[in-house]
Design a protein around this motif. Structure first.
Motif, PDB file in Angstrom:
ATOM      1  N   ASP A 199      39.678  22.921  16.628  1.00  0.00           N
ATOM      2  CA  ASP A 199      40.451  21.858  15.985  1.00  0.00           C
ATOM      3  C   ASP A 199      39.599  20.609  15.778  1.00  0.00           C
ATOM      4  OD1 ASP A 199      43.089  20.635  15.144  1.00  0.00           O
ATOM      5  OD2 ASP A 199      42.601  19.338  16.841  1.00  0.00           O
ATOM      6  N   MET A 200      38.769  20.280  16.766  1.00  0.00           N
ATOM      7  CA  MET A 200      37.891  19.115  16.661  1.00  0.00           C
ATOM      8  C   MET A 200      36.894  19.299  15.519  1.00  0.00           C
ATOM      9  SD  MET A 200      35.442  17.427  19.621  1.00  0.00           S
ATOM     10  CE  MET A 200      34.837  19.036  20.150  1.00  0.00           C
ATOM     11  N   GLN A 201      36.283  20.471  15.454  1.00  0.00           N
ATOM     12  CA  GLN A 201      35.259  20.697  14.437  1.00  0.00           C
ATOM     13  C   GLN A 201      35.836  20.805  13.032  1.00  0.00           C
ATOM     14  OE1 GLN A 201      33.307  24.103  16.500  1.00  0.00           O
ATOM     15  NE2 GLN A 201      31.458  22.865  16.406  1.00  0.00           N
ATOM     16  N   GLN A 202      37.129  21.082  12.915  1.00  0.00           N
ATOM     17  CA  GLN A 202      37.762  21.195  11.605  1.00  0.00           C
ATOM     18  C   GLN A 202      38.507  19.927  11.199  1.00  0.00           C
ATOM     19  OE1 GLN A 202      40.225  24.691  12.048  1.00  0.00           O
ATOM     20  NE2 GLN A 202      38.461  25.980  12.560  1.00  0.00           N
ATOM     21  N   SER A 203      38.569  18.940  12.098  1.00  0.00           N
ATOM     22  CA  SER A 203      39.302  17.713  11.820  1.00  0.00           C
ATOM     23  C   SER A 203      38.483  16.782  10.926  1.00  0.00           C
ATOM     24  CB  SER A 203      39.632  16.999  13.128  1.00  0.00           C
ATOM     25  OG  SER A 203      40.001  15.661  12.905  1.00  0.00           O
ATOM     26  N   PRO A 204      38.990  16.388   9.761  1.00  0.00           N
ATOM     27  CA  PRO A 204      38.253  15.442   8.910  1.00  0.00           C
ATOM     28  C   PRO A 204      37.964  14.127   9.623  1.00  0.00           C
ATOM     29  CG  PRO A 204      40.041  16.467   7.678  1.00  0.00           C
ATOM     30  CD  PRO A 204      40.232  16.855   9.119  1.00  0.00           C
ATOM     31  N   LYS A 205      38.907  13.665  10.448  1.00  0.00           N
ATOM     32  CA  LYS A 205      38.707  12.411  11.170  1.00  0.00           C
ATOM     33  C   LYS A 205      37.549  12.533  12.148  1.00  0.00           C
ATOM     34  CE  LYS A 205      39.619   9.719  14.983  1.00  0.00           C
ATOM     35  NZ  LYS A 205      39.226   9.944  16.381  1.00  0.00           N
ATOM     36  N   GLU A 206      37.509  13.615  12.944  1.00  0.00           N
ATOM     37  CA  GLU A 206      36.424  13.796  13.923  1.00  0.00           C
ATOM     38  C   GLU A 206      35.092  14.045  13.221  1.00  0.00           C
ATOM     39  OE1 GLU A 206      37.060  13.190  16.990  1.00  0.00           O
ATOM     40  OE2 GLU A 206      39.238  13.237  16.926  1.00  0.00           O
ATOM     41  N   GLN A 207      35.115  14.798  12.123  1.00  0.00           N
ATOM     42  CA  GLN A 207      33.899  15.041  11.353  1.00  0.00           C
ATOM     43  C   GLN A 207      33.326  13.735  10.823  1.00  0.00           C
ATOM     44  OE1 GLN A 207      32.042  17.682  10.518  1.00  0.00           O
ATOM     45  NE2 GLN A 207      33.193  19.274  11.595  1.00  0.00           N
ATOM     46  N   ASN A 208      34.204  12.865  10.312  1.00  0.00           N
ATOM     47  CA  ASN A 208      33.751  11.585   9.779  1.00  0.00           C
ATOM     48  C   ASN A 208      33.157  10.722  10.889  1.00  0.00           C
ATOM     49  OD1 ASN A 208      33.459   9.383   7.946  1.00  0.00           O
ATOM     50  ND2 ASN A 208      35.400   8.542   8.658  1.00  0.00           N
ATOM     51  N   GLU A 209      33.815  10.683  12.045  1.00  0.00           N
ATOM     52  CA  GLU A 209      33.313   9.883  13.160  1.00  0.00           C
ATOM     53  C   GLU A 209      31.924  10.365  13.587  1.00  0.00           C
ATOM     54  OE1 GLU A 209      34.434   8.789  17.795  1.00  0.00           O
ATOM     55  OE2 GLU A 209      35.938   9.766  16.521  1.00  0.00           O
ATOM     56  N   HIS A 210      31.758  11.688  13.692  1.00  0.00           N
ATOM     57  CA  HIS A 210      30.458  12.218  14.112  1.00  0.00           C
ATOM     58  C   HIS A 210      29.394  11.978  13.038  1.00  0.00           C
ATOM     59  CE1 HIS A 210      27.953  14.794  16.679  1.00  0.00           C
ATOM     60  NE2 HIS A 210      27.412  15.194  15.549  1.00  0.00           N
ATOM     61  N   ARG A 211      29.774  12.142  11.788  1.00  0.00           N
ATOM     62  CA  ARG A 211      28.821  11.955  10.686  1.00  0.00           C
ATOM     63  C   ARG A 211      28.268  10.535  10.672  1.00  0.00           C
ATOM     64  NH1 ARG A 211      29.044   9.535   6.083  1.00  0.00           N
ATOM     65  NH2 ARG A 211      31.296   9.131   6.301  1.00  0.00           N
ATOM     66  N   LEU A 212      29.132   9.544  10.911  1.00  0.00           N
ATOM     67  CA  LEU A 212      28.684   8.156  10.896  1.00  0.00           C
ATOM     68  C   LEU A 212      27.625   7.909  11.972  1.00  0.00           C
ATOM     69  CD1 LEU A 212      32.063   6.264  10.332  1.00  0.00           C
ATOM     70  CD2 LEU A 212      30.110   6.321   8.774  1.00  0.00           C
ATOM     71  N   VAL A 213      27.843   8.454  13.158  1.00  0.00           N
ATOM     72  CA  VAL A 213      26.881   8.258  14.241  1.00  0.00           C
ATOM     73  C   VAL A 213      25.558   8.951  13.925  1.00  0.00           C
ATOM     74  CG1 VAL A 213      26.418   8.677  16.692  1.00  0.00           C
ATOM     75  CG2 VAL A 213      28.715   8.020  15.953  1.00  0.00           C
ATOM     76  N   ARG A 214      25.661  10.203  13.488  1.00  0.00           N
ATOM     77  CA  ARG A 214      24.458  10.980  13.172  1.00  0.00           C
ATOM     78  C   ARG A 214      23.667  10.337  12.045  1.00  0.00           C
ATOM     79  NH1 ARG A 214      26.683  15.910  11.630  1.00  0.00           N
ATOM     80  NH2 ARG A 214      26.536  15.222   9.467  1.00  0.00           N
ATOM     81  N   GLN A 215      24.380   9.871  11.002  1.00  0.00           N
ATOM     82  CA  GLN A 215      23.692   9.302   9.845  1.00  0.00           C
ATOM     83  C   GLN A 215      23.026   7.974  10.183  1.00  0.00           C
ATOM     84  OE1 GLN A 215      23.394  11.030   6.887  1.00  0.00           O
ATOM     85  NE2 GLN A 215      21.805   9.466   6.565  1.00  0.00           N
ATOM     86  N   ALA A 216      23.675   7.166  11.028  1.00  0.00           N
ATOM     87  CA  ALA A 216      23.084   5.879  11.402  1.00  0.00           C
ATOM     88  C   ALA A 216      21.762   6.079  12.145  1.00  0.00           C
ATOM     89  CB  ALA A 216      24.061   5.084  12.257  1.00  0.00           C
ATOM     90  N   ILE A 217      21.715   7.057  13.038  1.00  0.00           N
ATOM     91  CA  ILE A 217      20.474   7.344  13.768  1.00  0.00           C
ATOM     92  C   ILE A 217      19.417   7.876  12.805  1.00  0.00           C
ATOM     93  CG2 ILE A 217      19.437   8.845  15.515  1.00  0.00           C
ATOM     94  CD1 ILE A 217      22.085   8.598  17.073  1.00  0.00           C
ATOM     95  N   THR A 218      19.826   8.760  11.908  1.00  0.00           N
ATOM     96  CA  THR A 218      18.896   9.303  10.915  1.00  0.00           C
ATOM     97  C   THR A 218      18.300   8.191  10.058  1.00  0.00           C
ATOM     98  OG1 THR A 218      20.062  11.423  10.823  1.00  0.00           O
ATOM     99  CG2 THR A 218      18.700  10.843   8.930  1.00  0.00           C
ATOM    100  N   ASP A 219      19.159   7.290   9.586  1.00  0.00           N
ATOM    101  CA  ASP A 219      18.690   6.189   8.732  1.00  0.00           C
ATOM    102  C   ASP A 219      17.701   5.303   9.481  1.00  0.00           C
ATOM    103  OD1 ASP A 219      20.338   7.154   6.764  1.00  0.00           O
ATOM    104  OD2 ASP A 219      21.887   5.620   7.022  1.00  0.00           O
ATOM    105  N   LEU A 220      17.985   5.020  10.745  1.00  0.00           N
ATOM    106  CA  LEU A 220      17.097   4.150  11.522  1.00  0.00           C
ATOM    107  C   LEU A 220      15.722   4.788  11.701  1.00  0.00           C
ATOM    108  CD1 LEU A 220      17.989   2.180  14.727  1.00  0.00           C
ATOM    109  CD2 LEU A 220      15.937   3.566  14.677  1.00  0.00           C
TER     110      LEU A 220
END
Length: 442
Positions: A279-300
């Motif tokens: 359910d967590m991995q299929q949740s758009p809300k949880e996916q968005n939250e994780h994506r923001l963290v991952r992308q911020a580290i990638t960008d830095l």
């Protein structure tokens, strides 16, 4: 091997070494120490550390010398030295009373350190070389000072039971939390930020002073993949916790770090656990939250011109009470640069602050209404050309007869106030679970 007398302790096979500007005595011991013994000594700067991948741990008591964060950033540490400490989530000019000693960064070389592994222990005594006297009497006096620490680490004493808890208060209150969530939602709709991490503090009051050693011993019994840490101040306050999240670890030019975001409860059954994680991995809300963290580290990392790669993308890490999505990164710094330089750039990550950083932090600091102290700051160790720093989450502060428990949740568009409140309650269970329900009255 039991060194029952001070005389035996003095005559043991001590090895004397120079470690940069420090003098160090080492004693190998084929024994296993009491991991909470250091918390039974008179209050001083004291520290415990166990990395989440390691079976070894160390406990330290006393400060040989305070080390500035600038000095840590300037050069590698002598490989014989261990420097431990931490830094707050955000500097505070007017810290809350309970965080008085933890309002700024504090790193130190321990005076006495017990390093434990499966084969035995090593006791280290460290002192500034400038204060050393070139005679055996001075060395004997230094060893004598270490004897109470040795005794505390070898003593198999029974911990005093935790006193009863008679009052709990939550900051913010449930109604205030609802208000904060609505404000956060409006700010995200207006485009101020895409994510903000809001936290709560549960304050538990006990009938008597809380024995930090007893509480920490219970914390050690949890079976989960986490960092275990404790830092005690000379005033007796003790910050402790079990964090699943690494801010940064490094060896020479190589480094690794975590991006953890997305949460579900654990289940008593394997099938229930899997259903929650699916359910967590299929949740758009949880996916968005994780994506923001991952992308911020990638960008830095990309902006710094650093070579890196994700070695685990959206894997599941299961703790005792909750489970998370985790992406792990490995990388290598360019020639002439040290991984420790990344610490002030990474902190606070979107996993504990928000994204974009500045507007999210401004909102959080204005709305939470209390000082986070070292909660969600950094805590860890430097040794030689290596180091490991965790994010100080799933943590609590012992202050006399009060226990302050801290946890937070990532808020993104679509977050539900009641669900986020319950998520934080689940994250607090490492400590709340140590207090029986009939003892904790709101």
């Amino acid at each position: 091997m039991k060194l029952s007398s001070l005389r035996d302790f003095e005559r043991a096979g001590w090895q004397w070494l120079e470690a940069g500007r420090f003098l160090q005595a080492r004693l190998a011991l084929p024994v296993h120490g009491n991991a909470t013994g250091f918390l039974r000594l008179p209050p001083d700067w004291a520290f415990f550390w166990k990395s989440k991948e390691a079976r070894s741990w160390f406990a330290a008591w006393g400060e040989a010398e305070k080390i500035s964060f600038d000095e840590l950033m300037a050069a590698d540490i002598d490989p014989l030295l261990t420097i431990c400490g931490g830094f707050p989530f955000a500097p505070s000019q007017d810290p809350d009373a309970e965080w008085q000693e933890f309002s700024t960064s504090h790193w130190f070389v321990p005076k006495f350190l017990w390093r434990q592994n499966a084969d035995g222990a090593v006791l280290e005594v460290t002192f500034p070389l400038a204060a050393a006297q070139n005679d055996d009497n001075w060395k004997t006096q230094l060893i004598q000072q270490a004897f109470p620490f040795y005794q505390a680490m070898r003593e198999d004493a029974q911990d005093a039971p935790l006193p009863s808890c008679h009052r709990r208060s939550d900051h913010p209150s449930r109604s205030r939390w609802q208000d904060m969530m609505h404000k956060a939602g409006a700010a995200m709709t207006a485009g101020d930020f895409g994510k903000v991490v809001l936290s709560r503090r549960a304050q538990l009051e006990f009938r008597a002073g809380i024995p930090a050693a007893a509480l920490f011993r219970q914390l050690l019994t949890l079976d989960e993949e986490t960092f275990i840490f404790a830092c005690q101040s000379p005033e007796g306050r003790c910050f402790m916790g079990r964090s699943p999240e690494r801010l940064l670890a490094w060896q020479k030019r190589n480094f690794q770090l975590d991006a953890i975001a997305g949460t579900r409860r654990r289940s008593l059954s394997a099938s229930g656990d899997q259903a929650f994680s699916d359910d967590m991995q299929q949740s758009p809300k949880e996916q968005n939250e994780h994506r923001l963290v991952r992308q911020a580290i990638t960008d830095l990392l990309e902006a710094e011109g650093i070579r890196f790669e994700p070695v685990e993308e959206q894997g599941i890490i299961r703790l005792k009470h909750v489970q998370h999505m985790r992406t792990r990164f490995h990388g290598e710094m360019p020639a002439g640069r040290r991984p420790a330089e990344l610490l002030p750039l990474l902190h606070p990550t979107p996993a504990v602050g928000g994204f974009p950083r500045r507007p999210a932090l401004e909102f959080m600091l204005a709305e939470e209404g209390y000082d986070r102290g070292w909660f969600a700051g950094g805590i860890g160790v430097f040794q030689g050309d290596a180091g490991d720093v965790a994010i100080g989450i799933r943590s609590a502060l012992v202050d006399g007869n009060k226990l302050y428990i801290y946890a937070g949740a990532g808020i993104v568009p679509g977050s539900d106030p009641d669900a986020e409140w319950q998520e934080i309650e689940a994250k607090m269970q490492n400590f709340l679970g140590l207090v029986t329900a009939e003892d904790a009255n709101t």
